[in-house]
Design an enzyme around this catalytic site. Structure first.
Site, PDB file in Angstrom:
ATOM      1  N   LYS A  46       7.828  -4.965  15.530  1.00  0.00           N
ATOM      2  CA  LYS A  46       8.147  -3.569  15.194  1.00  0.00           C
ATOM      3  C   LYS A  46       8.795  -2.855  16.372  1.00  0.00           C
ATOM      4  CE  LYS A  46       6.870  -3.168  10.899  1.00  0.00           C
ATOM      5  NZ  LYS A  46       7.770  -2.700   9.850  1.00  0.00           N
ATOM      6  N   GLN A 105       0.827  -1.220   0.000  1.00  0.00           N
ATOM      7  CA  GLN A 105       0.000   0.000   0.000  1.00  0.00           C
ATOM      8  C   GLN A 105       0.862   1.273   0.000  1.00  0.00           C
ATOM      9  OE1 GLN A 105      -1.992   1.025   3.637  1.00  0.00           O
ATOM     10  NE2 GLN A 105      -3.474   2.359   2.630  1.00  0.00           N
ATOM     11  N   TYR A 117       3.031  -8.591  15.324  1.00  0.00           N
ATOM     12  CA  TYR A 117       3.378  -7.417  14.502  1.00  0.00           C
ATOM     13  C   TYR A 117       3.948  -6.307  15.390  1.00  0.00           C
ATOM     14  CZ  TYR A 117       2.257  -3.278  11.570  1.00  0.00           C
ATOM     15  OH  TYR A 117       2.291  -2.107  10.850  1.00  0.00           O
ATOM     16  N   ASP A 125      13.263 -11.477  -2.137  1.00  0.00           N
ATOM     17  CA  ASP A 125      12.641 -12.020  -0.927  1.00  0.00           C
ATOM     18  C   ASP A 125      13.555 -11.568   0.220  1.00  0.00           C
ATOM     19  OD1 ASP A 125      12.101 -13.535   1.291  1.00  0.00           O
ATOM     20  OD2 ASP A 125      11.964 -15.441   0.229  1.00  0.00           O
ATOM     21  N   ILE A 126      13.032 -10.715   1.100  1.00  0.00           N
ATOM     22  CA  ILE A 126      13.945 -10.084   2.072  1.00  0.00           C
ATOM     23  C   ILE A 126      14.469 -11.052   3.133  1.00  0.00           C
ATOM     24  CG2 ILE A 126      13.366  -7.633   1.886  1.00  0.00           C
ATOM     25  CD1 ILE A 126      11.732  -8.679   4.609  1.00  0.00           C
ATOM     26  N   ASP A 155      10.326  -6.492  -4.691  1.00  0.00           N
ATOM     27  CA  ASP A 155       9.267  -7.241  -3.990  1.00  0.00           C
ATOM     28  C   ASP A 155       9.369  -8.688  -4.457  1.00  0.00           C
ATOM     29  OD1 ASP A 155       6.812  -7.961  -2.639  1.00  0.00           O
ATOM     30  OD2 ASP A 155       6.292  -5.846  -2.706  1.00  0.00           O
TER      31      ASP A 155
HETATM   32  C1  AKB Z   1      -2.380  -2.359  10.710  1.00  0.00           C
HETATM   33  O1  AKB Z   1      -3.589  -2.108  10.851  1.00  0.00           O
HETATM   34  O2  AKB Z   1      -1.861  -3.428  11.034  1.00  0.00           O
HETATM   35  C2  AKB Z   1      -1.492  -1.275  10.118  1.00  0.00           C
HETATM   36  C3  AKB Z   1      -0.885  -0.426  11.192  1.00  0.00           C
HETATM   37  C4  AKB Z   1      -1.693   0.530  11.958  1.00  0.00           C
HETATM   38  O3  AKB Z   1       0.294  -0.504  11.406  1.00  0.00           O
HETATM   39  N1  AKB Z   1      -2.243  -0.459   9.225  1.00  0.00           N
END
Ligand code: AKB
Length: 313
Positions: free
Chosen positions: A148, A17, A144, A54-55, A39
């Protein structure tokens, strides 16, 4: 376009995106030939160099960096919050292990600068929900968010230990018309526009009153380019900056869309993403970005809705 530039940029995850829009903005600024998109699949169209990458494959990464004499990396490849929960090992491998390799390959290849997209997903239930400060409690609930936040900590480490110039933004939900995001919790705020225009109704997977911070794509791109080109002395955080455009609930967004499409209807059928959204902030204090490198968004919610509908229609 032929722009003289010392900068040679590699963008990973360029089909996503943010990548699809950021690539064009970078090519406008630095010249098509100086921005290498990459990508795991070839995109439909491309007006500059593209590499299949491919990272998780660090020798291929090294090859691409050396072949194109890369000086900066924008590392966008990642699995987002909702999809990440479906395969936590893969998410950790892509979002963290691959990033750790990138940091090491960057040091070994004398890369000058890295952009690392962080997220509001680094916040959790112990974080203040309103006007979440830059420095606060971080106990993310998703793989996630964990990956991060770990990346943010390593940003700081690599900067202090190796002098690597790493710049990072905690993106809120990013709204755009160029493509529909996949696998996130904030995706509803894009899907709703396409459904409103096509079917005049939308079934939302979050509750009506779930407020989340968001940003419109032109502002997300502006923030990224401004942070990356800010003089080093203006950058006081090498781990990540809070960033926001505006905050709204699904009900507030639906009401704004109804000003343009009066018979638009929204229904609510919350799923597992509700729990993720409830662990995140409702609004963000991004004053450090404002003070350090003069961040200021151009779009509020009303202006964003008008522009989204004009482009999608
Ligand atoms: C998600 O919804 O996972 C992402 C974000 C807020 O990092 N768009």
């Amino acid at each position: 376009m032929n722009i003289l530039s010392d900068v040679k940029i590699l963008v990973t995850g360029s089909n996503g995106q943010i990548g699809t829009v950021l690539i064009d903005a970078l090519r406008d600024r630095y010249g098509n030939e100086n921005v290498v998109a990459s990508d795991i699949l070839f995109p439909e169209d491309q007006n500059g160099p593209f590499e299949i990458l491919d990272i998780t494959d660090s020798s291929r990464l090294q090859e691409v960096i050396q072949e194109h004499k890369i000086t900066e990396i924008y590392h966008l490849a990642a699995l987002l919050s909702s999809k990440g929960e479906k395969n936590i090992q893969l998410t950790w491998d892509i979002n963290f292990n691959a990033y750790f390799q990138i940091l090491n390959v960057a040091v070994a290849n004398n890369i000058k600068k890295i952009f690392f997209p962080s997220t509001i997903g680094v916040f959790g239930h112990t974080t203040p929900k309103k006007d979440t400060p830059q420095f606060t409690s971080f106990i993310p609930e998703t793989v996630y968010g964990i990956s991060k936040y770990t990346g943010e900590l390593w940003n700081n480490y690599f900067n202090k230990r190796y002098g690597l110039d790493i710049r990072s933004l905690r993106y809120p939900g990013v709204i755009s018309y160029q493509s529909i995001p996949v696998g996130g919790t904030t995706d509803y705020a894009v899907e709703i526009f396409f459904e409103a225009v096509k079917h005049k109704k939308y079934e939302c997977y979050l509750k009506a009153d779930t407020a989340l911070p968001m940003i419109y794509m032109p502002d997300a791109v502006k923030a990224t380019l401004d942070l990356m080109s800010a003089p080093t002395e203006k950058v006081s955080s090498q781990s990540a900056y809070n960033l926001s455009g505006f905050s709204f609930t699904p009900a507030q967004l639906a009401k704004e869309i109804q000003k343009h499409i009066p018979d638009f209807q929204i229904f609510y059928s919350p799923d597992h993403r509700q729990q993720i959204a409830e662990s995140w902030s409702e609004s963000i204090d991004d004053s450090r970005a404002r003070n350090d490198w003069s961040w200021s968004p151009n779009y509020d919610m009303a202006k964003m809705v008008e522009d989204m509908l004009a482009n999608i229609s």
